[in-house]
Motif scaffolding. Structure first.
Motif, PDB file in Angstrom:
ATOM      1  N   ARG A 161       0.855  -1.284  -0.123  1.00 14.35           N
ATOM      2  CA  ARG A 161       0.060   0.079   0.040  1.00 14.35           C
ATOM      3  C   ARG A 161       0.964   1.108  -0.079  1.00 14.35           C
ATOM      4  O   ARG A 161       1.700   1.533   1.027  1.00 14.35           O
TER       5      ARG A 161
ATOM      6  N   GLU B 252      -3.882   6.977  -1.837  1.00 11.99           N
ATOM      7  CA  GLU B 252      -3.205   5.412  -1.803  1.00 11.99           C
ATOM      8  C   GLU B 252      -3.424   4.670  -2.868  1.00 11.99           C
ATOM      9  O   GLU B 252      -4.744   4.811  -3.338  1.00 11.99           O
TER      10      GLU B 252
ATOM     11  N   THR C 257      -9.864   0.969  -2.278  1.00 16.80           N
ATOM     12  CA  THR C 257      -8.495   1.533  -2.996  1.00 16.80           C
ATOM     13  C   THR C 257      -8.201   1.075  -4.355  1.00 16.80           C
ATOM     14  O   THR C 257      -8.382  -0.352  -4.728  1.00 16.80           O
TER      15      THR C 257
END
Length: 292
Positions: free
Chosen positions: A15, A26, A75
């Motif tokens: 990450r 991110e 994400t």
């Protein structure tokens, strides 16, 4: 990365911060290191499946931590395949490549770009141009089947680079050295192990390599013994089941049952089937129970 040579593939998940035009945040970098010697036509499906698993883990975390609905955002994932096999990979990585699908329906097939790197077909300069440990490790992996002199040069070059890492990168260096030792223990002839490990040791100042290698080798021996014991127990249990069925149904063909039993890797499951074999009213009933 130590498990990398005992499995056919290895996953690395990072990450990392991302900064784009007017946006920061991110992303997840998902790297699949593929060690299979054959080309896998289902790679695109596997990558999508693994990405969905990551997103599903995020979704479950939202619920567990009572994250407000307005803040629930998956994400982005950057999928990368590092292929280390010797055969040329020509198979597309898209799902529709493994489908017989009319053109009208292709728009309903999930699609994502997957970055792909064939390590064996990439020159060393490209692998090391970012000056990161991973690229240097890949230059050694490129020479896994080369003669001893060639892989020795690759090892020295990689270890020389690792020696330039800052002291605060000691953890990276230790993992890299373990990777190189693991490569030697798994991919090189046993007669070369001591010499190649000593070569790493002689060119490494920051840590004692030989004790590390001896410890890793001992672990491999113990794992091999444990695996051998379990394998023997599975084979014995299969023989016991077949013996029970042969005694109860002496004229029956047990070939299909034998093949099904040998495909079961769980020893506890096989032990439970011993009881089933004693209680089954017929070979057919036992076989049907195996298939369900």
């Amino acid at each position: 990365m130590l498990e990398i040579f005992r499995a056919q593939e290895s996953d690395l998940v990072y990450r990392v911060p991302f900064k784009g035009e007017g946006q920061t945040g991110e992303i997840v970098i998902y790297i699949l290191i593929e060690h299979q010697s054959t080309v896998d036509e289902t790679m695109g499906f596997r990558m999508l499946f693994y990405m969905l698993m990551i997103w599903d883990a995020e979704r479950r975390t939202w619920a567990q931590n009572n994250v407000p609905k307005a803040e629930r955002r998956l994400t982005p994932i950057l999928p990368i395949v590092f292929y280390t096999g010797d055969r040329t990979w020509k198979t597309p990585l898209q799902l529709d490549a493994i489908m017989d699908i009319p053109d009208e329906l292709t728009r309903f097939v999930p699609h994502c770009e997957i970055l792909f790197l064939s390590v064996k077909e990439t020159d060393a300069e490209t692998l090391t141009k970012t000056n990161q440990p991973f690229g240097w490790l890949m230059t050694v992996l490129q020479q896994e089947h080369a003669d001893k002199e060639t892989i020795s040069r690759a090892l020295v070059d990689a270890v020389d680079y690792l020696g330039t890492l800052d002291p605060d990168q000691k953890g990276q260096m230790e993992e890299a050295i373990k990777y190189l030792i693991s490569l030697i223990l798994h991919r090189r002839p046993a007669a070369e192990h001591e010499e190649l490990v000593q070569l790493i040791d002689q060119n490494t100042q920051q840590m004692e390599v030989t004790p590390m290698a001896e410890s890793m080798a001992q672990v491999l021996i113990e794992q091999g013994i444990e695996q051998g014991i379990e394998q023997g127990a599975r084979e014995t249990t299969v023989e016991n089941i077949l013996s029970i069925l042969t005694t109860q149904f002496p004229k029956s063909d047990l070939h299909n049952i034998e093949q099904a039993l040998k495909s079961i890797s769980n020893l506890e499951q096989l032990k439970q089937l011993v009881v089933s074999a004693l209680q089954t009213p017929s070979v057919e009933a036992f076989l049907n129970a195996l298939r369900t």
